[in-house]
Design an enzyme around this catalytic site. Structure first.
Site, PDB file in Angstrom:
ATOM      1  N   HIS A   1      47.887  12.654  20.524  1.00 44.49           N
ATOM      2  CA  HIS A   1      48.359  11.431  19.875  1.00 44.49           C
ATOM      3  C   HIS A   1      49.328  11.772  18.742  1.00 44.49           C
ATOM      4  CE1 HIS A   1      45.637   8.430  21.715  1.00 44.49           C
ATOM      5  NE2 HIS A   1      44.823   9.463  21.846  1.00 44.49           N
TER       6      HIS A   1
ATOM      7  N   GLU B   1      51.064   9.778  17.070  1.00 48.94           N
ATOM      8  CA  GLU B   1      50.964   8.736  16.040  1.00 48.94           C
ATOM      9  C   GLU B   1      49.797   8.987  15.088  1.00 48.94           C
ATOM     10  OE1 GLU B   1      48.148   7.086  19.150  1.00 48.94           O
ATOM     11  OE2 GLU B   1      49.824   8.484  19.026  1.00 48.94           O
TER      12      GLU B   1
ATOM     13  N   CYS C   1      49.130  10.139  25.884  1.00 45.68           N
ATOM     14  CA  CYS C   1      47.709  10.033  26.186  1.00 45.68           C
ATOM     15  C   CYS C   1      47.545   9.542  27.629  1.00 45.68           C
ATOM     16  CB  CYS C   1      46.992   9.150  25.169  1.00 45.68           C
ATOM     17  SG  CYS C   1      45.179   9.298  25.275  1.00 45.68           S
TER      18      CYS C   1
END
Length: 204
Positions: free
Chosen positions: A186, A188, A80
């Protein structure tokens, strides 16, 4: 050992938890001494470009990070805003970036024809690898990742682009320059796709 740089910005625990699920040990590094000896580095980031660069500069880890990545060629993955920090500069601020992947971070609305586009680009989007890379092993087709950003990486040379996505224009959502990697999305927050990518990075 994979070390996650904690300079006060980024969802550090989410990455640590994902690697725990993958049974891959990681260390969260908050000081230069803790970052020393890393064999892989994750550089997360959220928020504004200048704020992120300032926090990294103030963390006391900039020098050891530069040495590990530039001198020792330790693989690093910027995520990011961490990816945007790899560029030379950004439309969003005045501070210089790390400059490890030559390019500039641009705002979608600064691009002619995109002045009225909704920002941020938020949600799931298709990601298409444009070159073969170990980072996208098993993700060559039908890969989708979660995005949340208003700025994108404009590579100085298209050879630095690893993968693209489309939001009003085709943009580089993953970049690489030798041992330096970056992804705008992202992992995650991207379920199995993200876990696959993070596992791939551990094996580079």
């Amino acid at each position: 050992m994979i070390k996650i740089v904690d300079y006060g910005l980024g969802n550090i625990q989410a990455f640590a938890n994902l690697y725990k699920r993958l049974h891959i040990p990681v260390v969260v590094a908050r000081t230069a001494d803790e970052l020393a000896g890393a064999t892989k580095i994750i550089l997360p980031g959220v928020g504004a470009f200048d704020h992120a660069m300032a926090r990294l500069n103030e963390s006391g880890m900039r020098e050891i990070l530069e040495s590990l990545v530039q001198k020792d060629k330790v693989p690093v993955l910027g995520i990011c805003v961490g990816m945007q920090m790899l560029a030379n500069s950004s439309d969003e601020g005045v501070l210089p970036g790390l400059g490890w992947v030559p390019g500039r971070v641009r705002e979608f609305r600064n691009i002619p024809g995109l002045e009225g586009i909704a920002q941020p680009h938020m949600g799931w989007n298709d990601v298409k690898p444009v070159v073969s890379s170990g980072l996208f092993k098993g993700l060559e087709t039908d890969a989708r990742f979660y995005f949340l950003h208003s700025f994108f990486f404009e590579c100085q040379n298209p050879d630095y682009s690893l993968a693209s996505a489309n939001y009003g224009l085709e943009f580089s959502c993953a970049v690489a320059n030798r041992n330096v990697y970056g992804v705008q999305f992202h992992p995650e927050k991207s379920h199995d796709f993200g876990m696959t990518l993070l596992k791939n990075f551990s094996e580079i």
